[in-house]
Design a protein around this motif. Sequence first.
Motif, PDB file in Angstrom:
ATOM      1  N   ILE A 135     -39.755 -57.581  26.198  1.00 49.97           N
ATOM      2  CA  ILE A 135     -40.091 -57.331  27.593  1.00 49.97           C
ATOM      3  C   ILE A 135     -39.931 -55.838  27.852  1.00 49.97           C
ATOM      4  O   ILE A 135     -38.939 -55.231  27.439  1.00 49.97           O
ATOM      5  N   THR A 163     -41.722 -64.864  36.695  1.00 54.77           N
ATOM      6  CA  THR A 163     -40.850 -64.843  37.874  1.00 54.77           C
ATOM      7  C   THR A 163     -40.532 -63.422  38.327  1.00 54.77           C
ATOM      8  O   THR A 163     -40.666 -63.093  39.509  1.00 54.77           O
ATOM      9  N   LEU A 164     -40.115 -62.561  37.387  1.00 51.67           N
ATOM     10  CA  LEU A 164     -39.735 -61.195  37.752  1.00 51.67           C
ATOM     11  C   LEU A 164     -40.909 -60.212  37.692  1.00 51.67           C
ATOM     12  O   LEU A 164     -40.812 -59.096  38.178  1.00 51.67           O
ATOM     13  N   GLY A 165     -41.991 -60.616  37.058  1.00 52.61           N
ATOM     14  CA  GLY A 165     -43.177 -59.761  36.993  1.00 52.61           C
ATOM     15  C   GLY A 165     -43.089 -58.611  36.008  1.00 52.61           C
ATOM     16  O   GLY A 165     -43.814 -57.625  36.120  1.00 52.61           O
ATOM     17  N   LEU A 166     -42.214 -58.717  35.007  1.00 48.51           N
ATOM     18  CA  LEU A 166     -42.088 -57.663  34.003  1.00 48.51           C
ATOM     19  C   LEU A 166     -43.135 -57.855  32.908  1.00 48.51           C
ATOM     20  O   LEU A 166     -43.641 -58.953  32.689  1.00 48.51           O
ATOM     21  N   SER A 194     -37.421 -67.950  28.686  1.00 52.16           N
ATOM     22  CA  SER A 194     -37.015 -66.590  29.040  1.00 52.16           C
ATOM     23  C   SER A 194     -38.224 -65.719  29.337  1.00 52.16           C
ATOM     24  O   SER A 194     -38.215 -64.927  30.281  1.00 52.16           O
ATOM     25  N   VAL A 237     -39.551 -52.770  30.637  1.00 56.14           N
ATOM     26  CA  VAL A 237     -39.108 -52.520  32.002  1.00 56.14           C
ATOM     27  C   VAL A 237     -39.254 -51.030  32.281  1.00 56.14           C
ATOM     28  O   VAL A 237     -38.714 -50.208  31.549  1.00 56.14           O
ATOM     29  N   GLU A 256     -41.068 -66.821  30.465  1.00 60.09           N
ATOM     30  CA  GLU A 256     -41.534 -67.308  31.765  1.00 60.09           C
ATOM     31  C   GLU A 256     -40.738 -66.646  32.893  1.00 60.09           C
ATOM     32  O   GLU A 256     -41.309 -66.190  33.888  1.00 60.09           O
ATOM     33  N   PHE A 257     -39.422 -66.572  32.732  1.00 57.88           N
ATOM     34  CA  PHE A 257     -38.573 -65.976  33.761  1.00 57.88           C
ATOM     35  C   PHE A 257     -38.850 -64.477  33.923  1.00 57.88           C
ATOM     36  O   PHE A 257     -39.135 -64.011  35.017  1.00 57.88           O
ATOM     37  N   TYR A 258     -38.749 -63.727  32.824  1.00 58.58           N
ATOM     38  CA  TYR A 258     -38.922 -62.271  32.917  1.00 58.58           C
ATOM     39  C   TYR A 258     -40.358 -61.879  33.243  1.00 58.58           C
ATOM     40  O   TYR A 258     -40.598 -60.934  33.986  1.00 58.58           O
TER      41      TYR A 258
END
Length: 92
Positions: A43, A27-30, A20, A45, A22-24
């Motif tokens: 995370i 991948t999403l750049g957060l 998760s 935002v 890795e994804f946020y």
Amino acid sequence: MRDKLRLEGLTLTVQSVAKSVEFYGATLGLEVAYHWEPAFAMIKVGGELGVSIGLISIEEARKEGAEVMTRPTSGRSTSSSRPMTLTLSSRN
């Protein structure tokens, strides 16, 4: 003066905190503000006035008493299989 409600954050129960993050993060750049592997991550935002997304592992959620809420269902998504915590605050 009217009270304004604002979402400050939510917590998601996830299978893998590492995946998760890795994804946020990647991948999403957060912004990954906090990472306590393997149980929890935070995370951010939207900067200082934005919201936070807590990522808690199923194992850790069960330790915190979410046993019933984190039991897998047979492929169906229901509110009891996807716990979410919302924190609301009133600001003038």
